[in-house]
Design a protein around this motif. Structure first.
Motif, PDB file in Angstrom:
ATOM      1  N   HIS A  52       0.952  -1.196   0.007  1.00 11.86           N
ATOM      2  CA  HIS A  52      -0.053  -0.075   0.021  1.00 11.86           C
ATOM      3  C   HIS A  52       0.842   1.220   0.057  1.00 11.86           C
ATOM      4  O   HIS A  52       0.365   2.318  -0.023  1.00 11.86           O
ATOM      5  N   SER A  54       2.937   2.323   2.227  1.00 10.76           N
ATOM      6  CA  SER A  54       2.822   2.722   3.521  1.00 10.76           C
ATOM      7  C   SER A  54       4.271   3.690   3.871  1.00 10.76           C
ATOM      8  O   SER A  54       4.359   4.516   4.479  1.00 10.76           O
ATOM      9  N   THR A 107      -0.905   0.327   7.444  1.00 10.94           N
ATOM     10  CA  THR A 107      -1.820   0.097   6.244  1.00 10.94           C
ATOM     11  C   THR A 107      -3.230   0.901   6.246  1.00 10.94           C
ATOM     12  O   THR A 107      -3.712   1.430   5.247  1.00 10.94           O
ATOM     13  N   THR A 110      -2.239   4.547   6.071  1.00  9.68           N
ATOM     14  CA  THR A 110      -1.919   4.824   4.574  1.00  9.68           C
ATOM     15  C   THR A 110      -3.217   4.885   3.469  1.00  9.68           C
ATOM     16  O   THR A 110      -3.394   5.734   2.740  1.00  9.68           O
ATOM     17  N   ILE A 111      -4.091   3.900   3.776  1.00  8.99           N
ATOM     18  CA  ILE A 111      -5.414   4.229   3.102  1.00  8.99           C
ATOM     19  C   ILE A 111      -6.240   5.247   3.241  1.00  8.99           C
ATOM     20  O   ILE A 111      -6.582   6.012   2.307  1.00  8.99           O
ATOM     21  N   SER A 114      -4.113   8.256   1.851  1.00 10.18           N
ATOM     22  CA  SER A 114      -3.952   8.080   0.377  1.00 10.18           C
ATOM     23  C   SER A 114      -5.209   8.458  -0.299  1.00 10.18           C
ATOM     24  O   SER A 114      -5.129   9.271  -1.290  1.00 10.18           O
TER      25      SER A 114
END
Length: 375
Positions: A52, A54, A107, A110-111, A114
């Motif tokens: 992902h 990160s 994670t 990050t999601i 992002s």
């Protein structure tokens, strides 16, 4: 060998086997289980975080996960160097658990980040594109200093790079670039708008000139020509009513009144046609010469000389025309007004010596112009 001895040997072997078995089982019970499952779960969590990206969107948390994983592996190696019965994998398991927890956190973070960066980048790109759509055309046509043009060009390049980053999902880099692009383009636009606002300080004069010219046409039932620079148009009036409108192009330094020879500016004021030129009498398709400089132009020119705004050896210039060979899509003349040849033919047909020609900045207010540009 006697039967009794064989039985005793058999019993001895059975007992020995049982002792060995129990010893092995006891040894296995005393040997600590390697922390393979815990380390593998941590490794898999870090791999998901890395997938992902990160390390880009949650670098601090991702580094903590990686550091704890490295600590787990180091502790494991150290324990493996000890005698097997003395090994203790608790520190390995603790480090691996922290690594897994941090990787999962990275994670999730990050999601979220992002998606936020993606939304912000897309929104900023769209906003800047809309702003440029409403102002770009007039900006590119303005005679501006080279450093302002360079800022604008740099901003456009960064905007394009931000769009590429958005497509490639490089949202962090894209947001950095769109911020820089906004700074460059905003500075250029602010300076350009200030220049336009200063130019529009003469708006009341333009309105007075335009109104009096149209009223003259209405009173006399005559033809008059009204030229406005924003947007670049040439209007032919008859009896106070607009008969034709043509696209017009001006001197490359069109934003402002003409002050002296060679300044590449198109004069502003009230003039009349002094000559109609065609064939070998003009280098253009056809031409209508106006009486620039008139008395007012001369007075303003002399005042600038006295005030030191122009050098003492400056000259005012002349030979200003409305002529053909236009349609180039840019302001390119040395101060004249250029029309397409077909439009020049039509204007030439109705104009005559003495026809009034008024040249102004615009009939639109600055707000009206910006609104019209957004449509």
């Amino acid at each position: 060998m006697k039967r009794g001895s064989l039985v005793s040997l058999f019993i001895y072997l059975i007992v020995a086997a049982i002792v060995i078995f129990l010893t092995v089982m006891l040894f296995r019970a005393l040997v600590p289980e390697p922390p393979q499952p815990e380390v593998e779960r941590a490794r898999a969590a870090i791999a998901r975080a890395r997938d992902h990206r990160s390390e880009v969107y949650s670098p601090k948390i991702y580094r903590e996960a990686q550091n704890n994983y490295d600590s787990a592996m180091t502790a494991w190696r150290n324990e493996n160097e000890r005698y097997i019965l003395f090994r203790d994998y608790e520190r390995v398991i603790t480090f691996a658990a922290i690594a897994q927890k941090k990787a999962d956190e990275a994670t999730r973070n990050t999601i979220t980040r992002s998606n936020n960066l993606k939304a912000n980048l897309g929104s900023e790109i769209n906003r800047m594109r809309e702003e440029m759509q409403s102002f770009e055309k007039i900006f590119l046509s303005m005679p501006l200093p080279k450093d302002i043009k360079n800022k604008h060009a740099k901003g456009k390049l960064l905007l394009r790079e931000a769009e590429i980053d958005l497509a490639k999902e490089n949202y962090v880099n894209g947001n950095v670039k769109i911020t820089e692009a906004n700074e460059y383009i905003s500075v250029a636009y602010v300076l350009a708008r200030k220049k336009l606002e200063d130019y529009y300080l003469h708006y009341s004069d333009w309105q007075e000139w335009a109104t009096s010219t149209i009223n003259e046409s209405r009173r006399n039932g005559s033809y008059v020509i009204l030229v406005e620079k924003i947007p670049g148009l040439c209007h032919l009036y008859h009896g106070g009513k607009k008969k034709y409108t043509f696209e017009a192009e001006f001197g490359s330094n069109w934003l402002g009144d003409k002050k002296s020879r060679g300044d590449m500016a198109t004069p502003e004021g009230k003039y009349v046609i002094t000559k109609k030129l065609s064939g070998s009498s003009t280098k253009y398709h056809k031409a209508l010469m106006i009486d620039y400089p008139n008395k007012i132009d001369m007075q303003e020119f002399n005042e600038r000389i006295r005030n030191g705004q122009l050098p003492a050896d400056a000259s005012i210039g002349d030979m200003i025309e409305i002529h053909g060979d236009g349609g180039k899509g840019a302001n390119w003349t040395q101060g004249c007004v250029a029309l397409r040849n077909a439009d020049m033919d039509l204007l030439f047909k109705y104009a005559s010596k003495g026809t009034p020609v008024t040249i102004i900045g615009s009939t639109l207010t600055l707000e009206e112009f910006f609104s019209s540009s957004e449509k």
